[in-house]
Design a protein around this motif. Structure first.
Motif, short mmCIF file in Angstrom:
data_model
loop_
_atom_site.label_atom_id
_atom_site.label_comp_id
_atom_site.label_asym_id
_atom_site.label_seq_id
_atom_site.Cartn_x
_atom_site.Cartn_y
_atom_site.Cartn_z
N SER A 148 -5.71 0.47 1.84
CA SER A 148 -6.35 -0.84 1.98
C SER A 148 -6.65 -1.44 0.61
O SER A 148 -6.71 -0.73 -0.40
N ASP A 149 -6.84 -2.76 0.57
CA ASP A 149 -7.20 -3.42 -0.68
C ASP A 149 -8.52 -2.89 -1.22
O ASP A 149 -8.70 -2.77 -2.44
N ARG A 150 -9.45 -2.57 -0.32
CA ARG A 150 -10.76 -2.07 -0.74
C ARG A 150 -10.62 -0.72 -1.43
O ARG A 150 -11.20 -0.49 -2.50
N LEU A 151 -9.84 0.17 -0.83
CA LEU A 151 -9.64 1.49 -1.43
C LEU A 151 -8.88 1.37 -2.74
O LEU A 151 -9.20 2.05 -3.72
N LEU A 152 -7.90 0.48 -2.79
CA LEU A 152 -7.13 0.31 -4.02
C LEU A 152 -8.01 -0.18 -5.16
O LEU A 152 -7.88 0.26 -6.30
N GLU A 153 -8.94 -1.07 -4.85
CA GLU A 153 -9.86 -1.58 -5.86
C GLU A 153 -10.73 -0.45 -6.40
O GLU A 153 -10.97 -0.36 -7.62
N ARG A 154 -11.19 0.43 -5.52
CA ARG A 154 -11.99 1.58 -5.96
C ARG A 154 -11.17 2.51 -6.87
O ARG A 154 -11.68 3.02 -7.88
#
Length: 225
Positions: free
Chosen positions: A114-120
């Motif tokens: 997900s974009d959220r996990l990628l950002e982390r």
């Protein structure tokens, strides 16, 4: 608009867009035949998908002519490239994978992260600019730094530094790692034998390594002088 977004997030479409981007880089266009070979599908299957992607405004396509990504297609392809390269780096830096192991893993994971996990992951890695193989990582806005280096097969005598290695051949990556020919390594070309197709390199502690010119096409270098 909703249809376009739905198409863009499917793994199949992402694979096509990424393949087109890679294939069009030397000349600015790709062909149906090249894409079919790259993805191991029939030309008819590719033609059907090209019509579909063209209808979504992702590519410029005319039958029996070269095709290319439109800006929306380029943006979508770079999103996949960003996910792939960040995942590769995360697997190496955090999970301890070897650089020869991560390409296939990233091929699978790039479609589900997900974009959220990628950002982390991006934040945890310190906003990196390059993956384990030296390829530039597009930033969050899709901006891709220029990829430096010339193929080792194309240079002659002199001192050089390895800046990038193709991740397409895991066996080659294993061999390069074993010989110490990693990103950042400096070496000198001792001899180039065009007839035998061999490069002789001198690296750490006067260690000499022979590398075939074909394999040297996958290693990219810049002058160390």
């Amino acid at each position: 608009m909703c249809v376009t977004i739905s198409v863009m997030v499917t793994s199949t479409v992402e694979d096509y867009l990424k393949a087109i981007r890679r294939l069009q880089q030397p000349t600015g266009t790709a062909t149906v035949g090249e894409i079919a070979r790259e993805l191991a599908v029939t030309p008819g299957t590719v033609t059907t998908m090209m019509r579909h992607l063209s209808g979504q405004g992702l590519i410029d396509y005319e039958p029996r002519k070269g095709l290319r990504l439109l800006p929306s297609g380029e943006k979508a392809a770079l999103r996949v490239v960003r996910r792939h390269r960040l995942i590769e780096l995360f697997l190496v830096e955090v999970l301890g994978f070897d650089w020869s192991e991560v390409h296939e893993e990233a091929e699978q994971l790039e479609h589900v992260v997900s974009d959220r996990l990628l950002e982390r992951m991006d934040a945890m890695l310190g906003r990196p600019t390059h993956d384990p193989h030296g390829d530039p990582i597009p930033n969050g806005d899709g901006v891709l730094a220029h990829s430096n280096g010339r193929p080792l097969a194309d240079v002659d005598a002199g001192a050089f530094r390895i800046v990038r290695v193709s991740d397409a051949d895991s066996a080659l990556l294993e061999w390069l790692n074993e010989k110490g020919l990693i990103i950042g390594r400096m070496f000198e070309i001792v001899r180039k034998d065009h007839i035998a197709g061999i490069l002789e390199l001198e690296i750490l502690a006067k260690t000499q390594v022979q590398l075939g010119l074909k394999a040297a096409e996958s290693v990219f270098v810049e002058s160390a002088e």
